[in-house]
Design a protein around this motif. Structure first.
Motif, short mmCIF file in Angstrom:
data_model
loop_
_atom_site.label_atom_id
_atom_site.label_comp_id
_atom_site.label_asym_id
_atom_site.label_seq_id
_atom_site.Cartn_x
_atom_site.Cartn_y
_atom_site.Cartn_z
N ASP A 45 5.73 -10.38 2.19
CA ASP A 45 5.35 -11.15 1.01
C ASP A 45 4.07 -10.57 0.43
O ASP A 45 3.41 -9.74 1.06
CB ASP A 45 5.20 -12.66 1.31
N PHE A 46 3.73 -10.99 -0.76
CA PHE A 46 2.46 -10.55 -1.35
C PHE A 46 2.07 -11.50 -2.48
O PHE A 46 2.88 -12.28 -2.97
CB PHE A 46 2.54 -9.11 -1.88
N LYS A 47 0.80 -11.38 -2.85
CA LYS A 47 0.22 -12.18 -3.93
C LYS A 47 -0.30 -11.24 -4.99
O LYS A 47 -0.98 -10.26 -4.66
CB LYS A 47 -0.92 -13.02 -3.36
N ILE A 48 0.03 -11.49 -6.25
CA ILE A 48 -0.55 -10.70 -7.33
C ILE A 48 -1.17 -11.64 -8.37
O ILE A 48 -0.96 -12.86 -8.34
CB ILE A 48 0.51 -9.80 -8.03
N ARG A 99 1.73 -9.12 3.17
CA ARG A 99 2.10 -9.07 4.59
C ARG A 99 2.98 -7.84 4.79
O ARG A 99 4.03 -7.73 4.15
CB ARG A 99 2.85 -10.33 5.04
N LEU A 100 2.51 -6.94 5.64
CA LEU A 100 3.14 -5.64 5.84
C LEU A 100 3.46 -5.47 7.32
O LEU A 100 2.55 -5.46 8.14
CB LEU A 100 2.18 -4.53 5.37
N VAL A 102 6.42 -7.74 16.18
CA VAL A 102 5.89 -7.43 14.85
C VAL A 102 4.54 -6.74 14.97
O VAL A 102 3.63 -7.24 15.64
CB VAL A 102 5.74 -8.72 14.01
N GLU A 103 4.42 -5.61 14.33
CA GLU A 103 3.14 -4.91 14.25
C GLU A 103 2.60 -5.16 12.85
O GLU A 103 3.13 -4.66 11.86
CB GLU A 103 3.37 -3.41 14.48
N HIS A 104 1.56 -5.99 12.76
CA HIS A 104 0.98 -6.34 11.47
C HIS A 104 0.09 -5.22 10.97
O HIS A 104 -0.77 -4.73 11.72
CB HIS A 104 0.15 -7.62 11.57
N ILE A 120 -2.12 2.35 6.50
CA ILE A 120 -1.47 2.10 5.21
C ILE A 120 -1.96 3.12 4.17
O ILE A 120 -1.16 3.71 3.43
CB ILE A 120 -1.72 0.65 4.73
N GLU A 121 -3.25 3.33 4.14
CA GLU A 121 -3.82 4.27 3.18
C GLU A 121 -3.23 5.67 3.39
O GLU A 121 -2.81 6.34 2.45
CB GLU A 121 -5.34 4.28 3.30
#
Ligand SMILES: Nc1ncnc2c1ncn2[C@@H]1O[C@H](COP(=O)(O)OP(=O)(O)O)[C@@H](O)[C@H]1O
Ligand SMILES: Nc1ncnc2c1ncn2[C@@H]1O[C@H](COP(=O)(O)OP(=O)(O)O)[C@@H](O)[C@H]1O
Ligand SMILES: [Mg+2]
Ligand SMILES: [Mg+2]
Lengths: 249, 249
Positions: A175-178, A200-201, A211-213, A233-234
């Motif tokens: 999920d994500f927030k924008i 959430r990745l 789950v690996e957050h 992530i980067e």
């Protein structure tokens, strides 16, 4: 471009005026907050990583036909963006059940949705960012029916594009927030940030089954250090941009 | 029609089977609850009044082209209804800000909305009837997109008809909660009850300037005895049905 007076300091960023009235200077801070602002901590390097990650994601989105407020990154922790009139909205897209969705609705974390879920939360600290529906937003004059008819499809397109981007780096976009706003000429644009603070990745390279957050849940839930996850992530996004030949602003 | 075994006992009503598998016997109880079930009290005569009022309202709606589950009233406290597969939804329509809307969103009670607000709450005591949006309902398999495309317009039509009915008896319809279900042949119908337990009704005959509640807020907020208020609603609705020549089932 000159950095002028500070206009706003939020939980994760500072906004400064510039000598161009249409352009803002955004400084990414090292602070992380969670639990309605109750939990707060500084992480050396987080501001830089979020600045790099947002820039990469907005550039990868642009290559997929989705424009944002990003003008360009100016240094390690800062970027220039188009000045917007923001909608005071957290626009949340969910592909898999997690977080508030689960506590609110009694659903097990990890349930895959048959279609993406779009939810709006009013940005209002005093009211603790309440969940709202379209009718609520219209009668509260937060936006018009016409705004929503533009915001919702754009949010869903961004979700599709982000799913594609993250799947290419072996990450599940849970999920994500924008946030969105309008430029002075009325154009609706994706603004603010897209970072592991706002998504959430879940890592799909880890084959252990658990789950690996790779996101702020590490901090929210005291699961480990966020910095190595944000670095990962980067790194993966930079490699993807490189592989796709995307011009990173 | 024979009253057979009890099928369900809720907070306000009991449901019994009958010798017709398509028909239920509903007994209205005297109990009133509020505050997520925390507050509970019995009021002599309330079951009878709610039974009369629901019957009057469903009959007045029928005369306005809106059908419901009501078959007919059988005695003081009971009515026969069509057996439905219910959607586990509290369908809330608001014309004026009050109650939860105000506490959730920081709005002053009494604000007139420029258009009606439709909200859904999941009927789930364990989760405290959470507020949900269309996407939530679809992924939770509570209803389909097609169900919602029927439920929402019907809810809005019911609101228009109820505004008309209550305005004719000098009552402002602030908000109300309804439930819907489908009959065995798939027809969507208004079901459950429409009573001062499930509506906010503000008297417009009282010219003192302060709000005169004719609904369960009298009990929720300890403002006075509910029975005279419910009697007043019953009396005015009965007079309206009489004046309109409506056949009251
Ligand atoms: N392009 C933009 N123009 C104007 N304001 C923006 C723009 N992008 C983001 N913002 C706003 O800047 C602030 C970003 O700072 P942040 O620390 O994330 O704040 P907050 O704690 O309010 O979330 C937010 O209020 C966000 O809505
Ligand atoms: N026509 C119908 N067929 C089947 N169930 C119904 C019908 N009308 C109402 N109901 C259900 O019957 C119950 C009514 O009892 P009530 O005391 O109001 O219960 P609750 O405490 O669950 O609100 C509710 O669960 C409602 O959804
Ligand atoms: Mg923010
Ligand atoms: Mg009920």
């Amino acid at each position: 471009m000159e950095k002028l007076e500070k206009l706003y300091e939020g939980k994760a960023k500072q906004l400064f005026a510039t000598d161009d009235p249409e352009v803002l200077w955004v400084e990414y801070k090292n602070s992380a907050t969670a639990g309605d602002g109750e939990k707060k901590e500084d992480f050396e390097g987080k501001g830089r990583l979020n600045n790099l990650i947002t820039t990469l994601i907005f550039s990868l989105l642009k290559a997929r036909g989705i424009d944002s407020h990003l003008v360009k990154r100016v240094d390690d922790t800062a970027q220039l963006v188009r000045k917007m009139t923001m909608f005071p909205l957290e626009i949340v897209l969910r592909n898999t059940a997690a977080g508030h969705f689960c506590s609110r609705l009694g659903v097990e974390e990890g349930l895959e949705f048959k279609e993406p879920v779009l939810e709006y939360f009013l940005k209002n600290d005093d009211l603790h960012d309440p969940f709202v529906n379209d009718d609520d937003l219209v009668v509260l004059d937060v936006c018009t029916r016409e705004d929503l008819a533009e915001i919702a499809p754009l949010a869903r397109r961004i979700n599709e594009a982000l799913i594609d981007i993250f799947s290419k780096i072996d990450v599940k976009l849970v999920d994500f927030k924008i946030e969105m706003g309008r430029t002075s000429d009325g154009t609706l644009l994706l603004a603010d940030e897209i970072t592991p603070d706002s998504c959430r990745l879940w890592d799909q390279r880890d084959k252990s089954g658990k789950v690996e957050h790779l996101d702020k849940d590490l901090f929210r839930r005291d699961l480990g250090d966020i910095i190595p996850a944000y670095e990962e992530i980067e790194r993966r996004l930079a490699a993807l941009a490189e592989a796709e030949g995307v011009c990173v602003e």
